[in-house]
Structure formats: structure tokens, C-alpha cells
Design a protein around this motif. Structure first.
Motif, mmCIF file in Angstrom:
data_model
loop_
_atom_site.group_PDB
_atom_site.id
_atom_site.type_symbol
_atom_site.label_atom_id
_atom_site.label_comp_id
_atom_site.label_asym_id
_atom_site.label_seq_id
_atom_site.Cartn_x
_atom_site.Cartn_y
_atom_site.Cartn_z
ATOM 1 N N CYS A 465 55.543 16.298 66.551
ATOM 2 C CA CYS A 465 55.453 15.822 65.172
ATOM 3 C C CYS A 465 55.935 16.898 64.213
ATOM 4 O O CYS A 465 55.564 18.072 64.328
ATOM 5 C CB CYS A 465 53.996 15.453 64.874
ATOM 6 S SG CYS A 465 53.754 14.922 63.188
ATOM 7 N N HIS A 467 55.159 17.307 61.243
ATOM 8 C CA HIS A 467 54.162 17.768 60.268
ATOM 9 C C HIS A 467 53.541 19.078 60.735
ATOM 10 O O HIS A 467 53.734 20.112 60.115
ATOM 11 C CB HIS A 467 53.087 16.695 60.042
ATOM 12 C CG HIS A 467 51.992 17.138 59.123
ATOM 13 N ND1 HIS A 467 50.667 17.036 59.434
ATOM 14 C CD2 HIS A 467 52.049 17.706 57.896
ATOM 15 C CE1 HIS A 467 49.952 17.504 58.435
ATOM 16 N NE2 HIS A 467 50.768 17.921 57.490
ATOM 17 N N MET A 468 52.815 19.046 61.847
ATOM 18 C CA MET A 468 52.154 20.276 62.292
ATOM 19 C C MET A 468 52.093 20.380 63.802
ATOM 20 O O MET A 468 51.097 20.841 64.349
ATOM 21 C CB MET A 468 50.759 20.385 61.685
ATOM 22 C CG MET A 468 50.772 20.715 60.210
ATOM 23 S SD MET A 468 49.137 20.960 59.553
ATOM 24 C CE MET A 468 48.760 22.522 60.290
ATOM 25 N N ASP A 469 53.148 19.843 64.469
ATOM 26 C CA ASP A 469 53.305 20.252 65.860
ATOM 27 C C ASP A 469 52.510 19.467 66.912
ATOM 28 O O ASP A 469 52.502 19.864 68.073
ATOM 29 C CB ASP A 469 52.896 21.735 65.953
ATOM 30 C CG ASP A 469 53.744 22.494 66.924
ATOM 31 O OD1 ASP A 469 54.739 21.928 67.389
ATOM 32 O OD2 ASP A 469 53.398 23.641 67.226
ATOM 33 N N CYS A 470 51.799 18.412 66.533
ATOM 34 C CA CYS A 470 51.091 17.643 67.564
ATOM 35 C C CYS A 470 52.097 16.767 68.331
ATOM 36 O O CYS A 470 53.215 16.551 67.875
ATOM 37 C CB CYS A 470 50.030 16.755 66.932
ATOM 38 S SG CYS A 470 48.691 17.699 66.242
ATOM 39 N N CYS A 483 51.420 9.800 65.400
ATOM 40 C CA CYS A 483 50.825 11.113 65.644
ATOM 41 C C CYS A 483 49.300 11.030 65.570
ATOM 42 O O CYS A 483 48.748 10.569 64.565
ATOM 43 C CB CYS A 483 51.336 12.123 64.616
ATOM 44 S SG CYS A 483 50.645 13.749 64.936
ATOM 45 N N CYS A 485 47.207 13.360 65.162
ATOM 46 C CA CYS A 485 46.519 14.391 64.362
ATOM 47 C C CYS A 485 46.228 13.925 62.940
ATOM 48 O O CYS A 485 45.076 13.882 62.522
ATOM 49 C CB CYS A 485 47.330 15.673 64.366
ATOM 50 S SG CYS A 485 47.244 16.464 65.977
ATOM 51 N N HIS A 486 47.282 13.560 62.184
ATOM 52 C CA HIS A 486 47.032 13.164 60.790
ATOM 53 C C HIS A 486 47.716 11.857 60.429
ATOM 54 O O HIS A 486 47.881 11.541 59.263
ATOM 55 C CB HIS A 486 47.487 14.267 59.828
ATOM 56 C CG HIS A 486 47.065 15.635 60.252
ATOM 57 N ND1 HIS A 486 47.946 16.559 60.756
ATOM 58 C CD2 HIS A 486 45.846 16.201 60.293
ATOM 59 C CE1 HIS A 486 47.286 17.654 61.084
ATOM 60 N NE2 HIS A 486 46.014 17.473 60.815
ATOM 61 N N GLY A 487 48.202 11.122 61.455
ATOM 62 C CA GLY A 487 48.641 9.748 61.204
ATOM 63 C C GLY A 487 50.093 9.544 60.849
ATOM 64 O O GLY A 487 50.474 8.431 60.473
ATOM 65 N N SER A 488 50.944 10.571 60.954
ATOM 66 C CA SER A 488 52.373 10.319 60.705
ATOM 67 C C SER A 488 52.886 9.326 61.730
ATOM 68 O O SER A 488 52.446 9.317 62.885
ATOM 69 C CB SER A 488 53.181 11.609 60.829
ATOM 70 O OG SER A 488 52.824 12.486 59.816
ATOM 71 N N PRO A 500 51.703 12.134 56.787
ATOM 72 C CA PRO A 500 52.184 13.258 55.982
ATOM 73 C C PRO A 500 53.542 13.850 56.375
ATOM 74 O O PRO A 500 54.116 14.577 55.565
ATOM 75 C CB PRO A 500 51.090 14.323 56.155
ATOM 76 C CG PRO A 500 50.376 13.967 57.406
ATOM 77 C CD PRO A 500 50.453 12.482 57.515
#
Ligand SMILES: Cc1cc2nc3c(=O)[nH]c(=O)nc-3n(C[C@H](O)[C@H](O)[C@H](O)COP(=O)(O)OP(=O)(O)OC[C@H]3O[C@@H](n4cnc5c(N)ncnc54)[C@H](O)[C@@H]3O)c2cc1C
Ligand code: FES
Length: 510
Positions: A465, A467-470, A483, A485-488, A500
Motif C-alpha cells: 500500500c 499509504h504506509m506500507d501494509c 488495505c 491498515c487504514h482502508g485505502s 488515505p
């Protein structure tokens, strides 16, 4: 390879399928306005109209077509009853903040009713009671408490033991005089009102950067078609496309599913909700070909919880348990962000930004939260301090102390990783993935998102991802990469569908 069972109903939102697509022009060249609104869902359209009505010059900038995002896929109950929320709000925030939330949402129901009447909008707006019912005896006390607390906040609430649905509930909290409507028919009329020399809606105009210009200079909103300078910017992109205040860590994505089902009987009168995880929601659809009900639920955190196709099947089974279902007409799915303390974030975007205001985290209740916050944002844009602003202030929750550097590092590492990935070839045979399926495959230390479309073609992107690598997960119903982690969310070819994340997943060969 296992064969996919077809899902019930047409794969489309009823609201989108029963209205024409809009065709507002794309922006062409640079402009200066009082207020630039970014994102054309219910929050953005409402905010832009309020700004125009107050005499401001305004542009509404939408990357695709307006009211096709979450707002085009809602269930469109227009109510201040948001499940069992008020008891919790009083507990977490105190009576004053809970009252502000209640008033903001009750006022939003009336604002919508007033606009429908004033502009004679044919959007199926109708008054109905809303019920949140107890799932069983164990939930009866909580439902009773909610009725008492909500009534104490001046909401039209009472505890009833004989709601029209479902027959076996021990009781429900009833809010009188709530409403439902066709969200696109309502909002497309509002968007038409944002017109004239000083007010414009621009579609297919993606915003790529927002710079607040510091304390003294105007904001600069960069788009793919030119730059807007503005005294204020209102960010209503659902998840904010700029995140200087860690909204990704202060709200989480809740994805849920909707079916429009035709019944062999008249639907019960009212809008219904069971506040559990997963929740269950039902509301009638007026003016359909036959008696029709929208049912919703099967929520889960985006990118988590296994097959999304199975969620539709479970929801259909629930609908058949409750109603005499003749057929499933439509199915769709979307997601909303829920703030960790249940109140949306509305106000200045970050502690160090100027004149950039945000509205996000509507918690699955954006018809009223989005309407109320549209009005609040337009007041911020005129330098006013809106009613209810304390309760909705984004700064009420401190971003994690000391977390900034750690997060920044993570972001940098993620960017390095994906850049590196883009140069890596996808070696070996194409994997054995069935049509409509996707898998994350590790090769040579890299993680690849590999999916096969219905025509048998393989699509390969990075599985990391942006956004932050998940690592993203395959969504077998929507055929997207989600994703956990935060829903992207990303399309089969890696294009961003939901934030995000703002950067696409790199494709093979890029
Ligand atoms: C299944 C489900 C059922 C629901 N049912 C109800 C209900 O019954 N009642 C209720 O009150 N609420 C309900 N909600 C919640 C409600 O639908 C949402 O809270 C609301 O629609 C969100 O509106 P929005 O304007 O924030 O976002 P959106 O409608 O998603 O609008 C955001 C817009 O911003 C645009 N955008 C994004 N990035 C950019 C960019 N870079 N440049 C330009 N434009 C951009 C997008 O294309 C999009 O059009 C439901 C939610 C779900 C998930
Ligand atoms: S959405 Fe944050 S890492 Fe993917």
C-alpha cells in the motif's frame, strides 16, 4: 480453480442506476475565488451551496463525477438516530457535546426538508419514524437507556415495545418525524443551484495538492487542469487528501453491503436498525416497481474479514429470514470512516494549517452529519465560528504524542520500498489465479498483487500500500485491492479508489 458462484442482483447502486450521469465541465486554466471546495459528495455539495448562497465566489472541484462516491451508494436514511449513540456520547464527551451533536443532526433533517420544499425537489423525500431495535433481551436495557438519554437531549425519542419490525424484538427506541430520500435526486438539484458567474461545479478535475499559503497568502489548490487560489479551502474528499493531523490513526474504515430486495408483501412502515456488529438495517423504497426494501449490514473493517462476496450471500440470507423476498434487484457496497470517539472531525485541518477546513469521519451517518458539516464549513470559510463547532473540533483528540517521527519514518520507508518494487520484474510463470480472483504472491523478496479479470487477463501491481506500507488484500466482490491498515482501496490495475493513499500502486513494468 474453484468456479465463482454468481452474486444476487444487479451490481449497481439503485441511486446511480435511476439517475442520469452528470456532465459538468472540467476546469480549464487558473482561477481565484473566495472558497474552493474539494470533493462533490453530500458534504461538498452542501458546503458549496451554502458558500454561494452567502454571496461568495466558489468552485466545487470533483475528480470524477459528483455524488458517485459514498453518497451515491448510501442507504439514505435522513435521521438524527444513529444507532445507540447518545448514551455513549454523554459518557465519553459529556452532556453539552452530546447535545451539540444531537442538535446539529436534528437541524440537518430540517434543512433537507426545507430545501426539498423550497426548491420543490422530486426526490422521494418522506417522513418516517426511525427505530433502533433490541436484538434480544440482553440489549433491551441499552435500548431503553438510549431512549431516556435521547429524550433528555430534546430528541423526539421514546421506548416502544411493539415496533412494526421485527416481530420478536423486546423493544426499540423510536424517533418520530425522521425521513428518507433519493440522495442523488436531492443533491443533483442542489448542485444545479451552484451556478452563475461566481459559482461553478467542475468535474473531472482532480486536486493533486493543497497549500495553505501560510498566515498571509491565499491558499493554492493544484489540479490536473490548473491552479485555484482561494481565501479558504474546504476539504470534503471523504478521507482528507491532505493529512497533517493523522486522521488515518483517529478514524477507521467501516465497509458494508446493501441489497435492494423486492418483497411479496408491503414493507413495514419505518426505518429500522439493529446496533450490533454486524449491524442490520432496513428501509422501504417508495415508488419502486413493486414493494421494495433496502437491507444493509455485514460490516467489517476494510481489507479484513475474508471473502466480501460471502457478505452479500449472508445479507441475502438475513433478508430472507426477515421478509418474504421475491427477488434481489440490486447489490452494492461502500465504506465510511468512523472516528474513534464517534463524533466527526469538522474544523481547521491541522494545528499548523490556516484557512483549510475538513469534514470527515461521519460514522455511517453522513446524510445528516454531511449536511450539518457542509453548513459549518461554509461558515468557517466566512471567518465565523459555527454553532456546534466545539463538539466537532478536530483538535479535541491529540495526535499520538511522540508518534510523528515514527510515522514519518514509516512513510518514507514505504515510499522507498514501492519505488524499488517498481523496478523489479515479475519473474516466472503467471500464477494459477481463477478469473475474478486475486492473490498476493511473493517472488524474489517482493510482494505482488496478482489478479485475473473475467476475460482471463492477468493484472500485476505492487502489493505494498502506498499509504504506509501494509500489504493489500483481494476484495472478491468489488474486485479491488483493499488495505487492512487504514482502508485505502485500489482498482485491479492499482488506481486509488479510496484514501488515505493518494498514489496508485505501481504496475508491472512501470
Ligand atoms: C453502506 C452504507 C450505508 C450508509 N447509509 C447511510 C444512511 O442511511 N444515512 C446516513 O446518514 N448515512 C449513511 N451512510 C454514510 C454516508 O453515506 C456517508 O457518510 C456520506 O455519504 C459521506 O459523504 P462525503 O461527502 O464525505 O463523501 P463522498 O460522497 O465519498 O464524496 C467525496 C468526493 O470527493 C471526491 N474526491 C476524492 N478525492 C478527490 C480529489 N483529489 N480531488 C477532487 N475530488 C476528490 C470523490 O470523488 C467523491 O466524489 C452510509 C454509509 C455506508 C458505507
Ligand atoms: S491505508 Fe494505510 S497502509 Fe494502507
Amino acid at each position: 480453480m474453484t468456479e465463482r458462484q454468481p452474486l444476487p442482483g444487479k451490481d449497481a447502486s439503485l441511486w446511480l442506476d435511476t439517475t442520469d450521469r452528470t456532465d459538468f465541465p472540467a476546469m480549464d486554466g487558473d482561477r481565484h475565488v473566495d472558497t474552493a471546495v474539494v470533493g462533490g459528495g453530500i458534504a461538498g455539495v452542501t458546503a458549496a451551496l451554502h458558500a454561494a448562497e452567502a454571496g461568495q465566489s466558489v468552485v466545487l472541484l470533483e475528480r470524477d463525477r459528483i455524488v458517485e462516491g459514498v453518497t451515491g451508494k448510501t442507504t439514505a436514511k435522513v435521521t438524527a438516530q444513529h444507532g445507540l449513540i447518545y448514551d455513549d456520547l454523554v459518557d465519553k464527551h459529556g452532556r453539552d457535546a452530546a447535545r451539540q451533536y444531537a442538535r446539529a443532526n436534528a437541524a440537518a433533517v430540517e434543512e433537507i426538508a426545507e430545501r426539498v420544499e423550497r426548491h420543490d425537489i422530486d426526490c422521494g423525500f418522506e417522513r418516517l419514524p426511525a427505530y433502533t431495535y433490541a436484538a434480544d433481551e440482553d440489549q433491551r436495557a441499552a435500548v431503553g437507556r438510549e431512549a431516556t438519554v435521547a429524550e433528555g437531549l430534546d430528541l423526539p425519542a421514546e421506548f416502544v415495545t411493539d415496533p412494526p419490525f421485527p416481530a420478536d424484538t423486546p423493544g426499540a427506541v423510536k424517533f418520530a418525524d425522521q425521513a428518507q430520500f433519493h440522495p442523488r435526486k436531492y443533491l443533483l438539484e442542489l448542485a444545479d443551484e451552484i451556478s452563475g458567474d461566481e459559482a461553478h461545479v467542475f468535474e473531472q478535475t482532480k486536486v493533486t495538492d493543497v497549500d495553505d499559503g501560510g498566515r498571509d497568502d491565499p491558499c493554492r489548490v493544484k489540479t490536473e487542469n490548473g491552479t485555484v487560489t482561494a481565501e479558504s479551502v474546504l476539504l470534503t474528499t471523504h478521507f482528507p487528501i491532505e493529512d497533517p493531523a493523522f486522521y488515518f490513526a483517529r478514524q477507521y474504515p467501516k465497509r458494508s453491503y446493501v441489497l435492494a430486495v423486492e418483497l411479496a408483501e408491503e414493507p413495514p412502515e419505518g426505518m429500522f436498525y439493529r446496533d450490533q456488529s454486524p449491524y442490520f438495517s432496513a428501509r422501504p423504497v417508495p415508488n419502486a416497481d413493486g414493494p421494495t426494501m433496502l437491507v444493509g449490514g455485514q460490516n467489517h473493517k476494510t481489507g479484513q474479514g475474508g471473502s466480501t462476496a460471502d457478505r452479500y450471500r449472508k445479507l441475502e440470507a438475513q433478508a430472507r429470514d426477515h421478509f418474504d423476498v421475491e427477488s434481489v434487484e440490486y447489490r452494492w457496497s461502500t465504506q465510511d470512516y468512523v472516528s474513534v470517539d464517534k463524533i466527526p472531525f469538522v474544523g481547521e485541518l491541522g494545528p499548523t494549517t490556516h484557512d483549510v477546513y475538513v469534514a470527515t469521519g461521519f460514522g455511517g451517518w453522513g446524510m445528516t452529519n454531511g449536511t450539518a458539516t457542509g453548513k459549518m464549513l461554509a461558515e468557517y470559510a466566512r471567518g465565523k465560528s459555527p454553532q456546534w463547532s466545539d463538539a466537532f473540533d478536530p483538535e479535541r483528540i491529540d495526535p499520538e504524542a511522540g508518534g510523528k517521527e515514527f510515522l514519518k519514518e514509516n512513510l518514507d520507508v514505504g515510499k522507498e520500498f514501492t519505488r524499488d518494487w517498481a523496478k523489479a520484474p515479475f519473474r516466472g510463470e503467471d500464477p494459477n489465479v481463477a478469473p475474478g480472483e486475486g492473490e498476493v504472491i511473493r517472488r524474489g523478496g517482493k510482494q505482488y498483487a496478482v489478479a485475473r479479470d473475467d476475460d482471463g487477463e492477468i493484472h500485476v501491481t505492487s502489493a505494498v500500500c502506498t499509504h504506509m506500507d501494509c500489504i493489500v488484500h483481494w476484495n472478491d466482490a468489488e474486485r479491488s485491492w483493499d488495505c487492512p491498515c487504514h482502508g485505502s482501496r485500489f482498482s485491479i490495475d492499482g488506481e486509488v479508489l479510496d484514501g488515505p493513499a493518494v498514489e496508485d500502486l505501481p504496475k508491472r513494468g512501470e
